[in-house]
Design an enzyme around this catalytic site. Structure first.
Site: not given
Length: 384
Positions: A133, A166, A257, A320
């Site tokens: 990430d 994130h 998404n 996520s």
């Protein structure tokens, strides 16, 4: 493969110049061939200054160059020895985030999947998770006991400190452990190795993802969280995911998404991964989540509160967030049953899932999504 022929064609490509240069990965199927070519190219740097822009990817036996588009077709004669593909960019799978929130304690998603019911039996103790990430905030009080050493592919040699937020959010949902003053994640005694492959904008090249997976394999981690995706296939990425799965590492990936009903992002679309879609607090598929037959399991992904940079907290939505819930659940499972292999874990998740509620205005959602929502109590009961 004749190394001299390879070098000649490579130099031709570099000297051709042209507009619209793109990054390409040249992967060598044989490690010794990679070393021979790399050494020969190093020796040629003095006479061919353009080679100074060559980037080595030793973990994955690859070289990275910028070439005009179409290199894959021109290098097809070498397909037995090389893998040539554009080094595509991909993004983290988040729809939006809010400003900092005051909510503390056990977030709704952690409660919803019944993680607290498991903590008297398992907390994910000593299960090591690679989170590929944007890094993680090592100074966040909720992650102080959850983060181990990691690696930074964006700024090599520096620690994998998060500069986006994130990765810290994902780490918090998986393994936050600040019962008195902060939040608690799904597996509060699991351990996270941050693998920083994404920059401050949440963007990464495939080559950095692949290197991250290879690093996790070399360090014998138990599972990998991949809360990101792209629309196109990558042979290099597929090879790395397959390598991890064959090494016994569960790879958990977000579906994307785009609210698509029949397809999902890569790498989640690869059968070797555990692909995750998002639900809301009504046990319905979140409107933004990709869905359909490629999704293995659903988990909370709508309005999820977790850790953020500088000791803060944010509410975020996306597949996520759903993926991090599933990674935490697998950590709880592996602490009890460390011998489980990735296909067995996937089968258990699917078999013990709760049915998804019908989408509003529809009689049933089973055609769109045969998979269900994760239920940790049922998952662990199945293993007793």
């Amino acid at each position: 493969m004749d190394v001299s022929v390879f070098l000649h064609l490579l130099l031709q490509e570099i000297s051709s110049g042209g507009q619209g240069l793109r990054p390409y990965l040249i992967g060598f199927n044989d490690r010794s061939l990679y070393e021979r070519c790399r050494k020969a190219l190093k020796e040629l740097c003095n006479t061919h200054p353009a080679l100074a822009h060559m980037e080595e990817r030793p973990i994955i036996s690859s070289l990275r160059f910028h070439f005009p588009k179409g290199l894959e077709q021109r290098w097809r004669p070498f397909k037995q020895a090389l893998t040539v593909e554009e080094d595509t960019r991909m993004m983290i799978n988040t729809t939006f985030r809010t400003t900092s929130t005051g909510e503390r304690g056990i977030p709704w998603g952690v409660r919803h999947i019944k993680a607290p019911h498991a903590w008297s039996t398992t907390t994910g103790h000593r299960i090591r998770i690679g989170v590929i990430d944007t890094g993680a905030d090592y100074h966040h009080p909720d992650l102080r006991h959850s983060l181990l050493s990691g690696i930074n592919f964006v700024q090599p040699g520096r620690p994998p400190q998060d500069d986006n937020g994130h990765g810290t959010h994902i780490a918090g949902t998986i393994a936050a452990a600040n019962q008195m003053y902060g939040i608690i994640g799904v597996a509060p005694r699991a351990l996270i190795h941050p693998v920083k492959s994404f920059d401050e904008n949440g963007s990464a090249y495939v080559s950095d993802i692949v290197q991250g997976i290879e690093w996790c394999v070399r360090n014998k981690l138990h599972l990998i969280n991949m809360s990101f995706g792209m629309k196109t296939r990558s042979k290099s990425l597929l090879h790395a995911v397959t390598q991890a799965t064959n090494a016994g590492i569960a790879v958990v990936a977000s579906s994307g998404n785009d609210a698509k009903r029949k397809t999902i992002d890569y790498p989640a679309r690869y059968s070797q991964t555990i692909s995750v879609g998002a639900t809301d607090n009504s046990r319905r598929i979140a409107p933004f989540s990709n869905r359909g037959s490629y999704v293995d399991i659903y988990a909370p992904g709508d309005k999820i509160v977790s850790a953020w940079l500088h000791g803060n907290y944010h509410e975020m939505s996306g597949t996520s967030m759903a993926t991090s819930h599933v990674s935490g659940a697998i950590a709880l499972l592996l602490a009890l049953k460390p011998e489980l292999k990735p296909p067995e874990i996937k089968a258990l998740l699917r078999r013990t899932a709760n049915p998804i509620q019908p989408l509003r205005g529809r009689a049933s959602s089973t055609k769109e999504s045969p998979a269900g929502e994760i239920d940790i109590a049922r998952l662990l009961n199945e293993c007793r």
